[in-house]
Design an enzyme around this catalytic site. Structure first.
Site, short mmCIF file in Angstrom:
data_model
loop_
_atom_site.label_atom_id
_atom_site.label_comp_id
_atom_site.label_asym_id
_atom_site.label_seq_id
_atom_site.Cartn_x
_atom_site.Cartn_y
_atom_site.Cartn_z
N SER A 79 0.81 -1.22 0.00
CA SER A 79 0.00 0.00 0.00
C SER A 79 0.84 1.27 0.00
O SER A 79 0.30 2.36 0.24
CB SER A 79 -0.96 0.00 1.19
OG SER A 79 -0.21 -0.05 2.36
N THR B 206 1.72 6.88 0.30
CA THR B 206 0.72 5.82 0.12
C THR B 206 0.42 5.54 -1.35
O THR B 206 0.68 6.39 -2.21
CB THR B 206 -0.61 6.25 0.79
OG1 THR B 206 -1.51 5.15 0.83
CG2 THR B 206 -1.29 7.38 0.04
N ARG C 286 -8.42 9.74 -8.11
CA ARG C 286 -8.81 10.03 -6.72
C ARG C 286 -7.57 10.41 -5.90
O ARG C 286 -6.56 9.74 -5.94
CB ARG C 286 -9.48 8.81 -6.12
CG ARG C 286 -9.90 8.96 -4.66
CD ARG C 286 -8.91 8.33 -3.72
NE ARG C 286 -9.36 8.32 -2.32
CZ ARG C 286 -8.58 8.02 -1.30
NH1 ARG C 286 -7.32 7.71 -1.49
NH2 ARG C 286 -9.05 8.03 -0.08
N THR D 151 -3.66 7.65 8.74
CA THR D 151 -3.91 6.57 7.79
C THR D 151 -5.39 6.22 7.93
O THR D 151 -6.02 6.57 8.92
CB THR D 151 -3.07 5.31 8.08
OG1 THR D 151 -3.37 4.85 9.39
CG2 THR D 151 -1.59 5.58 8.00
N GLY D 152 -5.90 5.50 6.95
CA GLY D 152 -7.31 5.14 7.01
C GLY D 152 -8.08 5.81 5.89
O GLY D 152 -7.50 6.27 4.92
N1 ASP Z 1 -5.38 7.39 3.86
C1 ASP Z 1 -5.17 6.67 2.63
C2 ASP Z 1 -6.05 7.25 1.58
O1 ASP Z 1 -7.20 7.51 1.86
C3 ASP Z 1 -5.40 5.21 2.71
C4 ASP Z 1 -4.72 4.44 3.80
O2 ASP Z 1 -4.33 5.01 4.81
O3 ASP Z 1 -4.58 3.24 3.67
O4 ASP Z 1 -5.59 7.40 0.47
#
Ligand code: ASP
Length: 355
Positions: free
Chosen positions: A86, A229, A239, A262-263
């Site tokens: 990721s 990321t 996006r 993150t998230g």
């Molecule tokens: N925050 C990241 C995003 O929305 C995704 C992730 O943290 O895994 O692109």
């Protein structure tokens, strides 16, 4: 109606940890603060790559090197790891099978920031973000123009899909819907068995581990941070998540500290979450309390408009004194971060709220 793979599902997977302990001698340059120690470096990654990454950053910090170098070199370790699905090389692709990377960097001392979004073909987006920060008067470059910019600075274009992510993407694509011309789940039953037999269970699953944040404070109390990321797996091309957005995926204030997210980026953007964390720390909250405050703030907002929805965020934060904290939403794995200061390497477990 097309049935999509739940984004939250991506964040709920647990991840095998390779937590080791490294002991460092108490070094003369290290200063004890109230209850923290500087210099200090953390990452939200708690696997072996995360450990290697902050060891790399620590080597720079303990020699009195630049805190910006420390976070960049540490983030690069995670970005170039093909097994990390990721971030950077081997990151999970968008719904068209193209890896598009987001990254940001902020230097507390100069109050400068740089970011790239939807960057393709470059393994180390945080290094491109650093050049945007240091060699331009802008903060963010996106898409094909970010790539053109990176090329000019000598970054090598490479295919960011590994064999593993290519197969994982195909499988995810096939499982996504039974209303399109990709194979429906039934047709995968045998294939699934074969794959787990040869490669180990889960070898072709969508990414288990999100974005990475690297935050550090040097012996002078100067602070820097990076968030990098490949964003949400199967995202709509173009996006942009929270990671490259200053105040959302990352914020650094040299007087206070740094915070990373993150998230599910959409919620982080709408709540300016890392800026909020810094403001809470400025008002006297510890990094741990400030991360929790940000989660509560987001949940409060959703309570009013969508009570059934629980976004899946994890926040990490450090302050100028070398204290650190992390917290996440329920339904995910434990809230953890990896940290190195003069006492050595440690995996710290924060709090999971509302569970
Ligand atoms: N925050 C990241 C995003 O929305 C995704 C992730 O943290 O895994 O692109």
């Amino acid at each position: 109606m097309t049935k999509k793979i739940s984004r939250r599902h991506f964040f709920n997977r647990s991840f095998g940890l390779g937590a080791g302990m490294l002991l460092f001698k108490n070094m003369a340059f290290s200063k004890s603060t109230e209850n923290g120690k500087i210099p200090m470096i953390i990452t939200s990654h708690t696997n072996q790559t995360g450990q290697k990454a902050i060891e790399m950053g620590w080597e720079i910090l303990k020699k009195g090197g630049s805190v910006v170098d420390a976070v960049e070199k540490a983030a690069n370790v995670i970005e170039v790891d093909p097994k990390d699905r990721s971030v950077g090389y081997g990151g999970f692709p968008n719904e068209e099978g193209i890896v598009q990377l987001d990254a940001s960097i902020m230097d507390g001392k100069t109050y400068n920031a740089g970011a790239v979004a939807c960057l393709e073909n470059i393994k180390t987006p945080s290094s491109v973000a650093r050049i945007v920060m240091e060699r331009t008067d802008h903060v963010m470059l996106v898409g094909q123009d970010a790539l053109r910019f990176a090329r000019k600075w000598g970054f090598k274009e490479e295919n960011l899909m590994t064999e593993e992510t290519r197969k994982a993407w195909l499988r995810a694509r096939e499982k996504m819907s039974d209303r399109d011309d990709w194979g429906p789940p039934d047709h995968l039953k045998d294939l699934k068995k074969k794959e787990s037999g040869t490669e180990g269970a889960g070898a072709f699953e969508v990414p288990a581990h999100g974005t990475t944040n690297v935050l550090a404070v040097d012996a002078n109390g100067d602070i820097a941070g990076i968030t990098t990321t490949s964003g949400l797996g199967n995202k709509i091309p173009g996006r942009v998540g929270d990671s490259p957005i200053i105040g959302a995926g990352l914020y650094v204030d040299n007087e206070v500290g740094a915070a990373g997210a993150t998230g599910r980026g959409e919620d982080v953007i709408k709540s300016c979450a890392t800026y909020y964390i810094i403001m809470r720390m400025k008002q006297g909250r510890t990094p741990q309390q400030a991360c929790e405050d940000a989660l509560k703030m987001i949940v409060e907002k959703y309570k009013k408009v969508n009570p059934d929805f629980f976004p899946g965020e994890k926040f990490v934060a450090i302050n100028k004194k070398g204290n650190f904290g992390c917290s996440n939403m329920p339904g995910r794995r434990k809230a953890r971060l990896s940290m190195i200061n003069a006492d050595g390497f440690k995996i710290y477990t924060g709090t999971s709220l509302f569970s």
